[in-house]
Every structure is written in structure tokens, then in C-alpha cells.
Scaffold this motif. Sequence first.
Motif, mmCIF file in Angstrom:
data_model
loop_
_atom_site.group_PDB
_atom_site.id
_atom_site.type_symbol
_atom_site.label_atom_id
_atom_site.label_comp_id
_atom_site.label_asym_id
_atom_site.label_seq_id
_atom_site.Cartn_x
_atom_site.Cartn_y
_atom_site.Cartn_z
ATOM 1 N N ALA A 193 0.825 -1.211 0.000
ATOM 2 C CA ALA A 193 0.000 0.000 0.000
ATOM 3 C C ALA A 193 0.863 1.266 0.000
ATOM 4 O O ALA A 193 0.516 2.264 -0.638
ATOM 5 N N GLU A 194 1.989 1.208 0.707
ATOM 6 C CA GLU A 194 2.879 2.371 0.725
ATOM 7 C C GLU A 194 3.517 2.592 -0.638
ATOM 8 O O GLU A 194 3.604 3.728 -1.132
ATOM 9 N N TYR A 195 3.956 1.507 -1.282
ATOM 10 C CA TYR A 195 4.573 1.616 -2.601
ATOM 11 C C TYR A 195 3.562 2.122 -3.629
ATOM 12 O O TYR A 195 3.813 3.101 -4.352
ATOM 13 N N ILE A 196 2.408 1.449 -3.692
ATOM 14 C CA ILE A 196 1.406 1.836 -4.684
ATOM 15 C C ILE A 196 0.773 3.174 -4.304
ATOM 16 O O ILE A 196 0.322 3.933 -5.165
ATOM 17 N N GLY A 197 0.765 3.488 -2.987
ATOM 18 C CA GLY A 197 0.214 4.770 -2.548
ATOM 19 C C GLY A 197 0.951 5.957 -3.149
ATOM 20 O O GLY A 197 0.341 6.996 -3.445
ATOM 21 N N ARG A 198 2.271 5.797 -3.360
ATOM 22 C CA ARG A 198 3.018 6.880 -3.989
ATOM 23 C C ARG A 198 2.557 7.088 -5.429
ATOM 24 O O ARG A 198 2.400 8.220 -5.892
ATOM 25 N N LEU A 199 2.324 5.990 -6.142
ATOM 26 C CA LEU A 199 1.788 6.098 -7.509
ATOM 27 C C LEU A 199 0.379 6.676 -7.493
ATOM 28 O O LEU A 199 0.007 7.499 -8.342
#
Length: 415
Positions: free
Chosen positions: A207-213
Motif C-alpha cells: 500500500a505504501e509503494y502503490i500509494g506513492r503512484l
Amino acid sequence: MNAPVDIDPSSPAYSLPLDQFDVSDPKLYQDDAWRPYFERLRREDPIHYVPDSLFGPYWAVSRYKDIMHCEVHHQVFSNEIGGIQIEDQPADMQRPSFIRMDPPKHDEQRKVASPIVAPANLANMEPVIRERTRLVLDALPRNQTFDWVQEVSIKLTTMMLATLFDFPFEERGKLTYWSDVAICNVNAPESPVHSEAERFAELKTMAEYIGRLFNQRRGQPPKFDLLSMLAHGAATRDMPLKEFMGNLALLIVGGNDTTRNSMSGGLLALNQFPDEYSKLQANPGLIDGMVSEIIRWQTPVIHMRRTTSRDTELDGRRIKAGDKVVMWYISGNRDPEAIDDPDSFIIDRPRSRQHLSFGFGIHRCVGNRLAELQLKILWQELLPRFPRIEVVGDAERVYSNFIRGIRSMPVRIPG
């Protein structure tokens, strides 16, 4: 290679008393030994109560018509109260998603994602899917054994996931990993995580990784990918962290597991039923109907769970409010009262789309048409290249009572 399927009269399913039946045991599906248990349940106790299991007490619903009753009466058989799997998520790690919701919130969030698989967008995606399928197939070795799951099923579905999310293509393996994390049984030795705390931590990293996108897309004009749709959708742009985690996992798993395991299961079925393989070679026009039969035969999602919102009755059995009701799709798809000769794989079966693998009603799989398109293109491109692909050893199955997964399957392309 796994033999064609027959109901084995020596199976323990025919000697065990019914009150000892517990079809939630993941080993039944890893060993592909589930059929006689459900054959007996459909015949003798189609609404079967299990008072004690690893997952608590539950009702096992095994017939097609009773599963359909639960699906269409979503006001009584709720997704939101307890979720969609027989196994409960720990209270402090629950990850809501629109499949774990009832109307109206379910409808609002589902509507945000559904345009990605609208007919016009599928038509736009078809050339990309076809080009990638050709590249994967053209790279396969001849006259040597390789793993179909790794070299075809995973590669194709991973590329599709990256396209759906407009995810960095060189990082696309993360999506497959997160899908495996989200759906695995943590007790299986081969699982990527081995506790619910580990699972939650990995999905939080996702969620943190995709949250940046996601935040980047929110600041850009709307585009036609899932992350942009979620970032601009009124019902999804301000999701709490756990809901964001849940919806990401749902969309990643939904875009991966049904298709991946049907790509593997279809080739296995054709090898188990060689006359059907010959029929397909003689008439490639049968591919469209065969795709639906593959999805029925494989039944990639073994069960879906509901929880009763009030006291109710199902085929004469009284079910109390708050009870766990498990719809065994894998059994409904083998119900002879609904499907003729259900234990045979028949590529030109009449009404081949009359199966339960995508669910039914308001919670029917949102990406079903995309899954069918990917399978259709695979077989359209495969047949002219390789008239026959041989499965040369046993398929290794996943330890799970939720996903009917194939971990590996050795194959060989003659010539």
C-alpha cells in the motif's frame, strides 16, 4: 500425469459418517481429493452443518441451486458482516474492500473500477494482450521439459496486471508477489509469509509503494488505468489505509489468480481428455466455448463465504443470524442437477457459461470478460504454433481451500 477424474468408491468420503465431514481442509484440494466428499454431500446433506473446524462452525452449501439462492439474496447472506473467506481476518488486521461490502457502498466503489473492463476498453487492450502472448509463446523451448506455470501462466498474467494498473513494467514481479501474499495459506511451507502479522506487514508495504503512484495519479488528469480511476473516484479517492490495502489486494488477486490458474488448468484438462484436445485441433472455432468450460472445470475460486444478517431458511434448514455460510463453487460446478455430465470436460458443451466460477448477482466477478479474453487469445495463438503440448508429470497444487491453484506443471512441446 494426473489421471482423468473418476469418483473413487474407496475414498474415505464413503466410509466416514457425515457428521465427521469437514470440506474446509486445504489438503483435500492440494491432493485433488475433494470430489467424492461433495458428491456425497450434494446427495445426502446439501446444506451441511460443521460444528467444529479450524475456521469455526459453518454451513457447507454444495448444490448449484442453493448457492444461487445465497448469491441473489445478498440482503440476507451478507458479504460485509464477516467477509468472503471461511477463514476470518484477525480483528485488528481486517482489510475492507468492495467485495467485502454490501450495497450501497459496494455499488459505489465497484462502479469506480468497472470501466477498466468495459467492452470498449477490452477492445483497446486486445492488441496488447495478443502481442505479449505471441512473445511469450515464441520464446518457449521445444523438445525439453519446462514449467508451464512459470513460463506462461505467470508471465502473461503479470504483464496484464502491470497494464491494468499502469505499474512500472520492470517492477511488475512485485504485483504477482503481493497477489501470492494476499491469498496464500500461511500454514503452507511454500507460502511467501507464515503468519497473519507477516501478511499484514507485506500488504502495508504494498500500500505504501502503490500509494506513492496513487498520489501521483491524483495530481494528474484522469487516465484509463485502475490506479487513476481509484485516485479520481469520489467513492475511493479518500480511502483509509486498511480499505486501500483491501481494495488493492482484491484488484491484484482478481486480475491474477482466476486467469493464471485457468491458463494452467485448461492445458491440464485437455491432456486428461485427449479426445477433446483432438476435437479442438480439428475445429479451432470451438475456442470461445472451451474458455468457459475451462473456467468451470478449473473453478479457480473454490468457495465464497457469506454471513447471515438475520435468521433464515435454506432448503428446509434453519440458519441463525450471524452464522457462517460457505458456498462451495467447486461443488456447484459439478452438480448433475444443474450441469449435464459435470465430471467430463466437454469443450463444445451447450450453455458453457452457465457456471459458478465468477459468482452471480451483485458480487459477480467484475473482470470476468477480461479473464475470458486472455484465455481466448492464449488458445488462438497457441494452436497454430503448437498443435499439442504434453503434460509430462503431475501438476503440483496449492495448499488452499480458497484458491484452486496450480504451483507448477511440467510440460513438453514435441518437435
